[in-house]
Design a protein around this motif. Sequence first.
Motif, PDB file in Angstrom:
ATOM      1  N   PHE B 125      26.885  46.814  55.470  1.00  0.00           N
ATOM      2  CA  PHE B 125      25.955  46.221  54.505  1.00  0.00           C
ATOM      3  C   PHE B 125      24.776  45.576  55.237  1.00  0.00           C
ATOM      4  CE2 PHE B 125      30.074  46.111  52.344  1.00  0.00           C
ATOM      5  CZ  PHE B 125      29.766  46.922  51.285  1.00  0.00           C
ATOM      6  N   SER B 126      24.355  46.181  56.296  1.00  0.00           N
ATOM      7  CA  SER B 126      23.197  45.745  57.088  1.00  0.00           C
ATOM      8  C   SER B 126      23.440  44.476  57.886  1.00  0.00           C
ATOM      9  CB  SER B 126      21.949  45.530  56.197  1.00  0.00           C
ATOM     10  OG  SER B 126      21.698  46.690  55.466  1.00  0.00           O
ATOM     11  N   LEU B 127      24.621  43.837  57.703  1.00  0.00           N
ATOM     12  CA  LEU B 127      24.862  42.592  58.439  1.00  0.00           C
ATOM     13  C   LEU B 127      24.927  42.842  59.934  1.00  0.00           C
ATOM     14  CD1 LEU B 127      27.336  40.526  56.286  1.00  0.00           C
ATOM     15  CD2 LEU B 127      24.994  40.010  56.954  1.00  0.00           C
ATOM     16  N   ALA B 128      25.807  43.784  60.319  1.00  0.00           N
ATOM     17  CA  ALA B 128      25.926  44.105  61.739  1.00  0.00           C
ATOM     18  C   ALA B 128      24.590  44.588  62.276  1.00  0.00           C
ATOM     19  CB  ALA B 128      26.994  45.160  61.944  1.00  0.00           C
ATOM     20  N   GLY B 129      23.857  45.258  61.406  1.00  0.00           N
ATOM     21  CA  GLY B 129      22.558  45.777  61.822  1.00  0.00           C
ATOM     22  C   GLY B 129      21.564  44.664  62.086  1.00  0.00           C
ATOM     23  N   ILE B 130      21.503  43.701  61.154  1.00  0.00           N
ATOM     24  CA  ILE B 130      20.537  42.607  61.326  1.00  0.00           C
ATOM     25  C   ILE B 130      20.872  41.792  62.561  1.00  0.00           C
ATOM     26  CG2 ILE B 130      19.779  40.403  60.346  1.00  0.00           C
ATOM     27  CD1 ILE B 130      19.867  41.648  57.646  1.00  0.00           C
ATOM     28  N   LEU B 131      22.156  41.562  62.768  1.00  0.00           N
ATOM     29  CA  LEU B 131      22.548  40.779  63.941  1.00  0.00           C
ATOM     30  C   LEU B 131      22.482  41.600  65.223  1.00  0.00           C
ATOM     31  CD1 LEU B 131      25.594  38.987  62.312  1.00  0.00           C
ATOM     32  CD2 LEU B 131      23.288  38.131  62.600  1.00  0.00           C
TER      33      LEU B 131
END
Lengths: 435, 287, 304
Positions: B125-131
């Motif tokens: 959900f883009s979380l790992a991506g944003i971090l």
Amino acid sequence: MPPLVFANDAPTAAERLKDASGVALIALLLGIPMIGLTTADQGGSLQVLTRWPLLAAFIAASFCGRLVVRYLLDALKRRRQAQDRQAGAAGAKETRRGGRMLESIGWLAFGLALVLPIVFSDNRYVVDTATTVLIYVMLGWGLNVVVGLAGLLDLGHVAFYAVGAYAYALLSTQFGWGFWAALPVAGIIAGVFGLALGWPSLRLRGDYLAIVTLGFGEIIRVVLINWTDFSGGPNGISSIPRPTFFGLPFVPSSDNPTFATYFGLEFSPMHRIIFLYYVILVLSLLTNVLVKRLRKLPIGRAWEAVREDEIACKALGMNVTNAKLSAFALGAMLGGVAGVFFAARQGFISPESFTFNESAIILAIVVLGGMGSQLGVVLASVVLVLLPELGRDFAEYRMLLFGAAMILIMVWRPGGILSHREPTLLLSSEGGRRE
Amino acid sequence: MSSDVAVPLLSVERLTMRFGGLAAIDDLSLDVPPGKITGVIGPNGAGKTTFFNCLTGFYKPTVGSVRLNHPERGVLRLEDLPSHQVAHTAQVVRTFQNIRLFPKMTVLENLIVAQHNVLQKASQFSLAGILGLPSYRRAEAQAVAKAVDWLTRLGLIDKADTAAGDLPYGTQRRIEIARALCVDPLLLCLDEPAAGLNPRESGELNELLLRLVADEGLTILLIEHDMSVVMNVSNHICVLNYGRKIAEGTPKQMQNDPNVIKAYLGEEEADELLYGEKGGESTGVTP
Amino acid sequence: MALALQQLINGLTLGAVYGLIAIGYTMVYGIIGMINFAHGDIYMVSAFIAVTGFTLLAAFGVSSVPFALVVVLIVAVLFTSVYGWAVERLAYRPLRGSTRLAPLISAIGMSIFLQNMVQLTQGARVKPIPPMLTGGIDIYETAEFTVRIAYSQMLIVLVTVGLMIAFSWLITRTSFGRQQRACEQDRTMTALLGINVDRTISLTFMLGAALAAVAGVMVTVYYGVVDFYIGFVAGIKAFTAAVLGGVGSLPGAMLGGLIIGLIEAFWSSYLSAEYKDVATFSILILVLMFRPSGLLGRPEVEKV
């Protein structure tokens, strides 16, 4: 010798005059009912007044204006043709350098934004105007996700702005919530509204989505005006608490420590103005970082891909509805956060602030700036906020000029001021990173 | 295992698609064997693209079924799946007759978007991506590697950073195939991949298709007008006319099938060609 | 019962006006696929021309109402068509063939421009004109309520019906109508056949403006007041009507207009006048969800 001779390269003087006369005739027809004639209330009933000299001046201006514009356009066209013939294709490198230049302009703008309140620390007008610009920048960046990246036509963005503002106003005045606690909650509430609206309507064709969002914006406004118990009706909600500096209020005097006493400063109303400026600066920068990062993630690429070709996305196994919904909800959430700030800054909100005109301005900022371009949003916000401000001396003409500017900028650059698109990843730099 | 008795990868049964009173596809049944190239030919308006649209979830067929024997997921009924599930779950991926790339995005980005589902899962959900977590970074690097691999094999690697819409037509066709390959298809449906290609380019396309089947074990369903492509690469050909299957068999058989020749050339000319002065010696339908 | 009948009459009148404006939206959308956001303001311009016209005629001592109506109608239609033409020429034609959003933005700009232009040149105050067509026919009487068709309402419905007939003939039977429909289907092909597409589009805008002009004059007669903001609300309602009926369908625009008019009339008298716009838009959203091509629009097969 040029290989081609264009027969129509330079129109003769007679042709130019004929062309301008045509324009003058149209100006006459347009001008008679609006400029030449007008009605005014005299002694209880309407009387017709005439303004023939003004009409004559208008026609003369149209005639001369057309001559000049036509001449300039022709000259420009000829020069461009000549340039095209000389320069072949040296475009690719140009764009990359353009991208790097834009980035440095962005950093420059950031630096200016940082020092602005320090330089103008005693000029409330400048800081206030800059704060307004930043609110629009943040709204524009939020809407940019929806319109610029995902290509969804949203004409009711102001509804989410209103939801955020009212959510904070009610949370703070009714339940005593603070600004910082309400900020994310109000954002989420606006996001939920976005989901609720988007879920049924995002499967519609683009222009239908536009009318549905426009209708939704009007519904929210009408409800706010009429549901007096809930929203205070047309009177709005007043005495909304202002944000504090980590619990330190910006007030002249109080039993508890205030911002001024805590830091041993003399109280000045400018403290709060400058503080608010930095709050919105931080909020909008966070928005910028978030959107920029998301753009380089799968979800961001999915948004752009949906904008480019929805059917191809489906054929590649992408759930297009989810991609659109996420863009819509994120845009709504960012709009809601901006709304919270707006309510906190004004201390008073009413449905007046959330009319369709506001939606139109935000959309104009995104499209004029260049769809999907973050820096373009900044430029367009500056232009659209400052243009009416500069026109303050002839205040009546402000919105007239605003409308005309929207048309002219679009005609001049249909892709927006900055239509450059930066790729989300490049093989050349990828290779460099992995040696 | 002998390929002649293998279970078909795709079985189309009694498929009918009506638009109002017109049956664009009429009672069509067809088996697509795995690891082979099946050609679908027929004159313009024969219902070939409609057939693809029914397979890939863009149209809901009026009657009939399309079954896919997925090696891991069992039998899937494609006519019940929404179009994105056809590509995602059933791994049936198509290209389009009028190329549908993402024109403003670069070639590489086009190929990365094709791996959206894998990457989206990795980005949590883009979380790992944003971090910027390593798990996501690894997934992205793999996706890039896969894209680079296909771009290299299709000779497109030097175009990776160019906007797809700026490239010539033939190149765009190849990019669309490369992009479809990035979805890891079981069955690749190509809608006129040779349209608009020059003879050299369509020769390269032949080679590519044969290589994909030989090296990757892909199954290909091919709509094509260019007989030099269909006749040379197809193991099996199905001929449609007015939405009906009028013949089916090997390329050789089709070239000499009177029904097929009639469909293409019309009754009279076909007679002339088949039974004309020279007699007996057929020239086939090669243009 | 009596109240319902009265609301039916009021709703039909209002619906006829919305329908006339909606046709302009639907035709422009059909031919160039854009929402002509400034169309509502064209209607507003016409209402102002009507106010000036009626006042001028009164000043010259013209007392015959039918004569004044005919003259003002003609004058308003002529001048407003020029406005329709100019809007297209200035704000939309230069943007033809660019992105979908660009003309929409310039349309919004044009709408803002027209509103403020009228505000500046004609004044921001509400303009009242003396009542012209008073009286009506009482058709049904009960103890506490009289159902009445005002003459102005009859005028609106009759003019609308007449215009619809003339207009259908124009679109289906004349060469312009054929060219117009051809442009809707495929502009490039139409141009290749030697038809002047620019001219056809301009004429479409002028026709749409002419119909909006009629609506503007009628509304001026009916309500007797005009201000520079009427275009926005009426414009949104009329566009909603066009979408409801099915964008691109002329009978659909009229039907959509009537439905919106009736919903408004009944909703305001039976439920709440404040929320009538909410009702209109909610119904629009529902219709679009369950019948995306509108009531009379042709269902669109997704081209793959």
